[in-house]
Design an enzyme around this catalytic site. Structure first.
Site, PDB file in Angstrom:
ATOM      1  CB  VAL A 108       1.918   0.156   4.600  1.00 37.14           C
ATOM      2  CG1 VAL A 108       0.564  -0.173   5.205  1.00 37.14           C
ATOM      3  CG2 VAL A 108       2.662   1.148   5.444  1.00 37.14           C
TER       4      VAL A 108
ATOM      5  CG  ASP B 106       7.285  12.349   9.110  1.00 38.94           C
ATOM      6  OD1 ASP B 106       7.340  13.406   8.456  1.00 38.94           O
ATOM      7  OD2 ASP B 106       7.553  11.234   8.622  1.00 38.94           O
TER       8      ASP B 106
ATOM      9  CE  LYS C 219       3.243   2.399   9.282  1.00 38.03           C
ATOM     10  NZ  LYS C 219       3.962   3.455   8.574  1.00 38.03           N
TER      11      LYS C 219
ATOM     12  CG  LEU D 254      -1.995  -1.012   1.344  1.00 40.53           C
ATOM     13  CD1 LEU D 254      -2.657  -0.942   2.717  1.00 40.53           C
ATOM     14  CD2 LEU D 254      -3.034  -0.794   0.261  1.00 40.53           C
ATOM     15  N   GLY D 255       2.050   1.138   0.536  1.00 39.63           N
ATOM     16  CA  GLY D 255       2.901   2.318   0.596  1.00 39.63           C
ATOM     17  C   GLY D 255       4.238   1.961   1.183  1.00 39.63           C
TER      18      GLY D 255
ATOM     19  N   GLY E 233       7.735   3.790   3.236  1.00 36.24           N
ATOM     20  CA  GLY E 233       8.413   4.949   3.815  1.00 36.24           C
ATOM     21  C   GLY E 233       9.870   4.624   4.016  1.00 36.24           C
ATOM     22  CB  ALA E 234      12.613   6.572   5.484  1.00 33.98           C
TER      23      ALA E 234
END
Ligand SMILES: *[C@@H]1O[C@H](CO)[C@@H](O)[C@H](O)[C@H]1NC(C)=O
Ligand SMILES: *[C@@H]1O[C@H](CO)[C@@H](O)[C@H](O)[C@H]1NC(C)=O
Ligand SMILES: *[C@@H]1O[C@H](CO)[C@@H](O)[C@H](O)[C@H]1NC(C)=O
Ligand SMILES: *[C@@H]1O[C@H](CO)[C@@H](O)[C@H](O)[C@H]1NC(C)=O
Ligand SMILES: *[C@@H]1O[C@H](CO)[C@@H](O)[C@H](O)[C@H]1NC(C)=O
Ligand SMILES: *[C@@H]1O[C@H](CO)[C@@H](O)[C@H](O)[C@H]1NC(C)=O
Ligand SMILES: *[C@@H]1O[C@H](CO)[C@@H](O)[C@H](O)[C@H]1NC(C)=O
Ligand SMILES: *[C@@H]1O[C@H](CO)[C@@H](O)[C@H](O)[C@H]1NC(C)=O
Ligand SMILES: *[C@@H]1O[C@H](CO)[C@@H](O)[C@H](O)[C@H]1NC(C)=O
Ligand SMILES: *[C@@H]1O[C@H](CO)[C@@H](O)[C@H](O)[C@H]1NC(C)=O
Length: 799
Positions: free
Chosen positions: A524, A634, A540, A516-517, A519-520
């Site tokens: 996810v 963030d 996640k 789904l996504g 990040g650093a």
């Protein structure tokens, strides 16, 4: 000229009527004139004497800056400036010598000022049409006019152009914003909406002309016709067709506090009355049956929870309580109803079934909120099933259909066309009321306890509504939780989090298939927990667990697990197995704000407002309301998710730490994302909750403008950083540039201005100048005034 062309055009459209119709001379209100709110000196009257502008003392205390029909004894108000914050005695409206028109309190604090007329007014005038205008030097176009910013009323010759809204007042004599609006939308549709009271966002539509793409403006003419016109002026939709002599009667059309738009007339004199009584009488109204029109899915509807609506002989709705129930607030029939008895106890060993019976009401329906739907069944079966269900307080039976309802019920009405009946569960006798303290209190007693609490507290309507709502949510929650406890998960002590094995999550995500996504530090995946009822989740996986050890992970998970707020993504569980660290969240069907906001077509202005409110409240909760305060560190659109209803849900507390007073940069590497990070990350300054305020300010500007803070653009002229540009536009009074091509926002410039001012406060370089998130939410929601922000100053150069 500071005004944009579309503005000028819409002003001109608004103006054609009033100005051509009143070519006669009128008195000017010159620079330096003022009115004081006291019993004596309080109005500027139009030349004919029909209308007056000034202060009216309100029964509930305080003064309203208003326009009213001055020749009739009722002094009926048709426009008001400060219904939400009445002015105290001694307040003053002044057209001061530098051309400012401002309502200020006795301490000289501004209460209200018209939008877009900060300076340059040469004179003001109360016109015979009921329009109050502020005019610029040698310009026939007013800078501002009350007809362009209506409250709840329109008058003959007034035009509702696209983007204009009428807002009903809260009650007959309470001019504060109420629960209904009429929007002449930019898409050409004229729509009546309920609001998310006390906010004015659109909740549910209950009447519309259904004219997307063809409606242009609503016209109310002298002969009493009200219609939606096409852009070529022809009648597209007739709202009220009359042919009366505008010279003989006063006229107005008002969106009343009950959500009905009513057109009224009042004879100017006994001679001209022609048989009409010397009072306001209704000529037409819309919708025809308000009790049946409102079917909103969220919120209490017209009459409040557990209440029902009846249309009287005068075609006006009244709200009543079913047997066994009384009004929360006896003085407010829309406050909803509370039971006079102790509701059924859901404690497991208490079988109270025998203690209840049903009251019946024919032709009565609560159409929404079904708990179950059974068919075909008998009425006896229906009664039995509701009696045995401790959560069932109401059921509807009609033609072999049985619908037990969730509690509380709403949108109730008596409808002669409904061939069915309502069954209202009530306690057979009230004697148990006194013995309510007996018996062990189990977890399942929540409902009873809260309702009892609300009955006992019984004073403030609002409090009661909140309590009622929490009962509602509580039941929901509880029934969900009950289902979940059956499931075979170990639970972290003290909090309601499941601990998953890696295998389980691997299975749930189908081998981490659907990403789904990313990040650093994490990726996810979508997953489905396949137990009794499948639940979609976002899993996640923390890819690099740098530094954080076992205890730190647990502490973080537990602090996240303890949060519970409707604007936060809810953590469902976690996995902490060997090297595997995973967090399991509720799945958000509408993805992240980053995708939603920067894609075409852009989300509408009202959705964006709602998201701004939600995000602000979520951060406020993290900072101040949860048991261990959390700095997010963030905040950015990628970390604001949207659920089914496009409610903002803040996610990713991956970077958040327990709020520690001595927390400094040295204990935390620079967190956050370029473009959203506060300047103190780069300076030798303590990191406080104000870093989130900064990031929120950037996000708020992005919400307003639908533009990224940093945007890579081919043509270099436009590559200005958003926060910088926003300040320039604000400073130069050119806010409309920020929402170019966004007709909805352009029609709501007052709010755009307020939001931009709040955002600029948030992005102050000096953290101590930034407001707290509490203050931010209050400013956004209008609970406190927003003062003009200073230059956020050299913050750009410090990056
Ligand atoms: C109102 O004031 C303006 C500007 O001072 C002036 O041009 C105009 O003639 C005045 N109108 C009347 C009716 O006094
Ligand atoms: C109202 O009172 C103020 C201050 O006393 C005065 O300047 C103003 O002219 C008065 N206005 C009217 C309409 O009498
Ligand atoms: C009316 O004006 C008089 C004289 O200016 C003043 O004494 C009195 O207080 C005023 N009335 C009210 C209600 O303010
Ligand atoms: C408007 O114009 C008149 C002369 O035409 C001048 O005396 C007055 O100061 C001007 N007012 C403003 C607000 O510019
Ligand atoms: C406004 O009035 C001033 C003098 O009163 C005049 O010099 C100027 O040309 C006028 N402007 C317009 C746009 O008519
Ligand atoms: C008007 O109603 C609002 C909303 O219920 C309430 O907050 C406010 O106090 C009321 N105002 C007055 C003057 O009664
Ligand atoms: C008002 O509008 C109706 C419908 O378009 C029209 O028949 C009537 O002539 C209009 N009256 C006036 C005074 O413009
Ligand atoms: C106005 O527009 C409508 C729809 O576009 C059209 O049917 C009608 O003929 C037009 N009327 C005039 C007078 O132009
Ligand atoms: C409530 O309803 C009753 C009758 O149903 C009516 O007499 C009363 O005036 C209403 N009160 C309010 C505050 O609307
Ligand atoms: C229960 O008490 C309420 C008021 O306290 C009363 O109106 C109602 O009739 C009572 N119900 C029964 C069944 O006695």
């Amino acid at each position: 000229m500071a005004l944009k062309l579309p503005y000028i055009i819409s002003f001109m459209l608004l103006l054609i009527f009033p100005f051509s119709a009143t070519a006669q001379t009128y008195r000017n209100i010159t620079l330096g004139s003022s009115l004081i709110a006291n019993g004596n000196n309080s109005s500027w009257v139009s030349p004919s004497g029909d209308f007056a502008f000034g202060f009216q003392q309100i029964v509930t205390g305080g003064y309203l800056l208003a326009i009213w029909f001055d020749k009739i004894p009722e002094k009926t108000i048709i426009w008001s400036a400060n219904g939400d914050s009445l002015a105290q005695e001694g307040s003053k409206i002044q057209l001061n010598t530098n051309g400012n028109f401002v309502l200020s309190d006795p301490k000289d604090q501004q209460i209200w000022a018209p939008s877009f007329a900060r300076t340059g007014v040469a004179y003001a005038s109360m016109l015979d049409t009921g329009n109050f205008v502020l005019v610029r030097n040698n310009s026939s176009l007013p800078l501002w006019q009350s007809f362009g910013e209506p409250t709840d009323t329109i008058l003959p010759t007034q035009v509702l152009s696209q983007g204009t809204t009428l807002v009903a007042r809260y009650a007959e004599a309470n001019y504060s914003g109420g629960r209904f609006t009429i929007n002449m939308q930019n898409d050409g549709n004229l729509v009546f909406y309920t609001t998310y009271f006390p906010f004015d966002g659109q909740n549910s539509d209950y009447w519309s002309t259904d004219t997307i793409g063809s409606g242009f403006q609503v016209i109310f003419n002298q002969s009493g016709a009200i219609y939606l016109a096409r852009s070529n002026g022809t009648v597209l939709y007739s709202i009220s067709s009359n042919s009366i002599s505008g010279n003989d009667v006063y006229q107005r059309a008002i969106l009343e506090h009950d959500g009905v738009l009513r057109q009224y007339v009042y004879p100017k004199s006994a001679n001209s009355a022609g048989g009409r009584p010397m009072k306001w009488s209704v000529l037409s109204f819309i919708p025809s049956n308000i009790c049946k029109s409102i079917n909103q899915k969220i919120g209490p509807g017209l009459c409040g929870y557990n209440s029902y609506c009846v249309l009287g002989n005068d075609q006006r709705p009244t709200c009543e309580c079913p047997s066994g129930y009384t009004f929360f607030d006896p003085n407010d029939n829309t406050s909803g109803c509370k039971p006079t008895f102790v509701p059924q106890n859901c404690g497991e060993e208490l079988h109270e079934t025998d203690l209840f019976e049903f009251a019946e009401m024919m032709n009565t329906d609560w159409p929404s909120n079904d708990r179950e739907a059974y068919q075909p069944v008998s009425e006896d079966w229906c009664r039995e099933v509701c009696l045995n269900d401790c959560f069932c307080s109401f059921a509807i039976f009609s033609n072999q259909n049985c619908w037990p309802k969730n509690y509380p019920v709403y949108n109730g009405r008596i409808d002669s066309g409904f061939a069915g009946k309502a069954l209202i569960k009530i306690r057979k006798d009230n004697s148990t009321k006194k013995s309510e303290n007996s018996g062990p209190k189990k977890k399942g007693d929540q409902t009873t306890l809260i309702i009892t609490g609300s009955v006992l507290l019984g004073s403030s309507v609002f409090l009661n509504l909140l309590l009622l709502l929490s009962v509602f949510l509580g039941i929901f929650h509880f029934s969900n939780r009950r289902r979940k406890t059956v499931q075979p998960f170990p639970v972290m002590p003290g909090i309601n989090l499941r601990s998953f094995s890696y295998k389980e999550l691997e299975k749930a995500t189908n081998g981490f298939k659907e990403e789904l996504g990313r990040g650093a530090f994490s990726t996810v995946y979508k997953g489905v927990l396949n137990y009794e009822d499948p639940q979609a989740v976002a899993v996640k996986r923390l890819d690099r667990m740098v530094r954080e050890g076992e205890t730190e992970f647990k502490a973080e998970v537990s602090s996240i697990g303890k949060t519970n707020h409707k604007n936060l993504a809810q953590l469902v569980g976690y996995c902490n197995e060997g090297l595997h660290r995973l967090l399991v969240y509720e799945f958000m069907s509408n993805g992240s704000l980053a995708t939603f906001l920067f894609e075409d077509p852009r989300p509408n202005w009202y959705q964006r407002i709602k998201i701004a409110f939600g995000t602000a409240r979520g951060i406020f909760y993290l900072h101040e309301e949860c048991s261990s305060p959390i700095i997010h560190c963030d905040i950015k659109p990628q970390n604001v998710l949207l659920d089914d209803l496009f409610t903002a849900r803040i996610s990713d507390f991956g970077l958040a730490k327990l709020l520690n007073r001595n927390q400094t940069r040295t204990t935390t590497a620079i967190r956050g994302t370029k473009g959203y990070v506060a300047p103190e990350w780069f300076k030798n300054m303590a990191i406080t909750a104000k870093v989130d305020v900064y990031s929120f300010g950037v996000l708020l500007l992005e919400l307003i403008c639908c533009r990224k803070n940093f945007e890579l653009n081919e043509n270099c002229e436009d590559e200005e950083i958003l926060v910088d540009w926003a300040w320039d536009c604000y400073k130069d009074g050119k806010l409309e540039l920020l929402v170019k091509n966004d007709e909805e926002a352009l029609g709501d410039m007052k709010r755009v201005e307020k939001f931009v001012m709040v955002a600029i406060w948030c992005i102050q370089e000096d953290p101590s100048l930034r407001p707290t998130m509490k203050k931010v939410t209050q400013m956004l929601e209008g609970a406190v005034e927003v003062s003009g922000p200073p230059d956020p100053s050299s913050f750009i150069s410090s990056i």
